[in-house]
Motif scaffolding. Structure first.
Motif, mmCIF file in Angstrom:
data_model
loop_
_atom_site.group_PDB
_atom_site.id
_atom_site.type_symbol
_atom_site.label_atom_id
_atom_site.label_comp_id
_atom_site.label_asym_id
_atom_site.label_seq_id
_atom_site.Cartn_x
_atom_site.Cartn_y
_atom_site.Cartn_z
ATOM 1 N N MET A 1 0.943 -1.313 0.037
ATOM 2 C CA MET A 1 0.111 0.084 0.054
ATOM 3 C C MET A 1 0.778 1.295 0.068
ATOM 4 O O MET A 1 1.764 1.388 0.927
ATOM 5 C CB MET A 1 -0.871 0.091 1.136
ATOM 6 N N ILE A 2 0.749 2.082 -0.845
ATOM 7 C CA ILE A 2 1.406 3.386 -1.008
ATOM 8 C C ILE A 2 0.561 4.300 -1.183
ATOM 9 O O ILE A 2 -0.568 4.655 -1.958
ATOM 10 C CB ILE A 2 2.191 3.614 -2.353
ATOM 11 N N ASN A 3 0.501 5.508 -0.069
ATOM 12 C CA ASN A 3 -0.567 6.768 0.077
ATOM 13 C C ASN A 3 -0.152 7.859 -0.566
ATOM 14 O O ASN A 3 -1.062 8.688 -0.787
ATOM 15 C CB ASN A 3 -0.541 6.988 1.505
ATOM 16 N N TYR A 4 1.040 7.848 -1.265
ATOM 17 C CA TYR A 4 1.576 9.275 -1.968
ATOM 18 C C TYR A 4 1.982 8.632 -3.348
ATOM 19 O O TYR A 4 2.626 7.653 -3.477
ATOM 20 C CB TYR A 4 2.512 10.112 -1.083
ATOM 21 N N SER A 5 1.842 9.501 -4.373
ATOM 22 C CA SER A 5 2.357 9.562 -5.705
ATOM 23 C C SER A 5 3.850 9.278 -5.583
ATOM 24 O O SER A 5 4.727 10.394 -5.065
ATOM 25 C CB SER A 5 2.032 10.282 -6.637
ATOM 26 N N ILE A 6 4.600 8.166 -5.880
ATOM 27 C CA ILE A 6 6.001 8.140 -5.783
ATOM 28 C C ILE A 6 6.394 7.592 -7.528
ATOM 29 O O ILE A 6 5.505 7.076 -8.215
ATOM 30 C CB ILE A 6 6.565 7.342 -4.952
ATOM 31 N N ARG A 7 7.666 7.677 -7.731
ATOM 32 C CA ARG A 7 8.322 6.809 -8.884
ATOM 33 C C ARG A 7 9.563 6.411 -8.479
ATOM 34 O O ARG A 7 10.135 6.987 -7.833
ATOM 35 C CB ARG A 7 8.294 7.893 -10.048
ATOM 36 N N SER A 8 10.102 5.455 -9.229
ATOM 37 C CA SER A 8 11.291 4.871 -9.150
ATOM 38 C C SER A 8 12.078 5.556 -10.409
ATOM 39 O O SER A 8 11.744 5.727 -11.448
ATOM 40 C CB SER A 8 11.501 3.501 -9.076
ATOM 41 N N ALA A 9 13.381 5.921 -10.053
ATOM 42 C CA ALA A 9 14.099 6.610 -11.181
ATOM 43 C C ALA A 9 15.698 6.328 -10.815
ATOM 44 O O ALA A 9 16.172 6.079 -9.606
ATOM 45 C CB ALA A 9 13.877 8.123 -11.337
ATOM 46 N N PRO A 10 16.667 6.672 -11.766
ATOM 47 C CA PRO A 10 18.062 6.354 -11.261
ATOM 48 C C PRO A 10 18.330 7.382 -10.163
ATOM 49 O O PRO A 10 18.120 8.551 -10.287
ATOM 50 C CB PRO A 10 18.837 6.493 -12.737
ATOM 51 N N SER A 11 19.300 7.040 -9.308
ATOM 52 C CA SER A 11 19.814 7.579 -8.007
ATOM 53 C C SER A 11 21.289 8.169 -8.154
ATOM 54 O O SER A 11 22.046 7.413 -8.672
ATOM 55 C CB SER A 11 19.073 7.034 -6.725
ATOM 56 N N THR A 12 21.434 9.279 -7.555
ATOM 57 C CA THR A 12 22.843 9.637 -7.543
ATOM 58 C C THR A 12 23.453 8.878 -6.145
ATOM 59 O O THR A 12 24.908 9.085 -6.175
ATOM 60 C CB THR A 12 23.023 11.127 -7.324
ATOM 61 N N ILE A 13 22.816 8.389 -5.386
ATOM 62 C CA ILE A 13 23.359 7.673 -4.127
ATOM 63 C C ILE A 13 23.530 6.230 -4.478
ATOM 64 O O ILE A 13 24.675 5.848 -4.237
ATOM 65 C CB ILE A 13 21.985 7.510 -3.266
ATOM 66 N N GLU A 14 22.715 5.422 -5.159
ATOM 67 C CA GLU A 14 22.897 3.935 -5.698
ATOM 68 C C GLU A 14 21.783 3.663 -6.532
ATOM 69 O O GLU A 14 20.658 3.600 -6.086
ATOM 70 C CB GLU A 14 22.912 3.123 -4.280
ATOM 71 N N GLY A 15 22.115 2.970 -7.642
ATOM 72 C CA GLY A 15 21.236 2.392 -8.385
ATOM 73 C C GLY A 15 19.933 3.337 -8.635
ATOM 74 O O GLY A 15 19.927 4.160 -9.187
ATOM 75 N N THR A 16 18.869 2.428 -8.392
ATOM 76 C CA THR A 16 17.382 3.075 -8.611
ATOM 77 C C THR A 16 16.872 3.442 -7.148
ATOM 78 O O THR A 16 17.287 2.905 -6.309
ATOM 79 C CB THR A 16 16.581 1.960 -9.257
ATOM 80 N N GLY A 17 16.392 4.662 -7.186
ATOM 81 C CA GLY A 17 15.528 5.026 -5.899
ATOM 82 C C GLY A 17 14.505 5.379 -5.977
ATOM 83 O O GLY A 17 13.847 5.114 -7.219
ATOM 84 N N VAL A 18 13.789 5.872 -4.998
ATOM 85 C CA VAL A 18 12.258 6.144 -4.930
ATOM 86 C C VAL A 18 12.293 7.753 -4.772
ATOM 87 O O VAL A 18 12.874 8.578 -3.762
ATOM 88 C CB VAL A 18 11.586 5.508 -3.818
ATOM 89 N N PHE A 19 11.510 8.362 -5.637
ATOM 90 C CA PHE A 19 11.313 9.815 -5.529
ATOM 91 C C PHE A 19 9.789 10.298 -5.397
ATOM 92 O O PHE A 19 9.062 9.460 -5.920
ATOM 93 C CB PHE A 19 11.723 10.485 -6.953
ATOM 94 N N ALA A 20 9.594 11.442 -4.910
ATOM 95 C CA ALA A 20 8.323 12.186 -4.546
ATOM 96 C C ALA A 20 7.771 12.446 -5.930
ATOM 97 O O ALA A 20 8.505 13.321 -6.550
ATOM 98 C CB ALA A 20 8.135 13.080 -3.467
#
Length: 132
Positions: A1-20
């Protein structure tokens, strides 16, 4: 269950991250990390020899294997995270520590890693601890 709209995308931290994908207000539940509840023993076996793992310890006896879970399994670590995990009755909930801007990567502090000897941190924050 996810309550807010998010997307996954390339991250500067590591691999793929989660973004608002929209603004997330402070102290709001972003959602729950999903996956398979397994024993700690099974979790350690699955993690053995892998460079990337998606495991969250729920207790001294059980863990959540998020490998096949929802997008929140991709949350990256930051020493100065903007979200935190709350474990409640074998559920892993994700909450915003502060308001998160649209487009900002959502991060949590892993505190420690199941990797032997820890992991190098890549968060890039000026107060980075260098290892997880």
């Amino acid at each position: 269950m996810i309550n807010y709209s998010i997307r996954s995308a390339p991250s500067t931290i590591e691999g793929t991250g989660v973004f608002a994908a929209a603004k997330i207000p402070r102290r709001r539940k972003i959602g729950e990390v999903t996956g398979e509840i397994i024993s700690i023993r099974t979790a350690r076996k699955r993690a053995n020899g892998k460079s990337r793992i998606c495991l969250i310890d729920l207790s001294n006896t059980h863990a959540l294997d998020c490998t096949g879970g929802n997008a929140l399994r991709l949350l990256n670590h930051s020493c100065r995270s903007n979200a935190f995990l709350r474990i409640c009755r074998n559920r892993v909930e994700v909450y915003a520590k502060r308001a998160i801007k649209k487009g900002e990567e959502i991060t949590v502090d892993y505190v420690e890693s199941a990797h032997s000897g820890g992991m190098k941190c890549g968060c890039g924050h000026k107060e980075c601890r260098d290892t997880i």
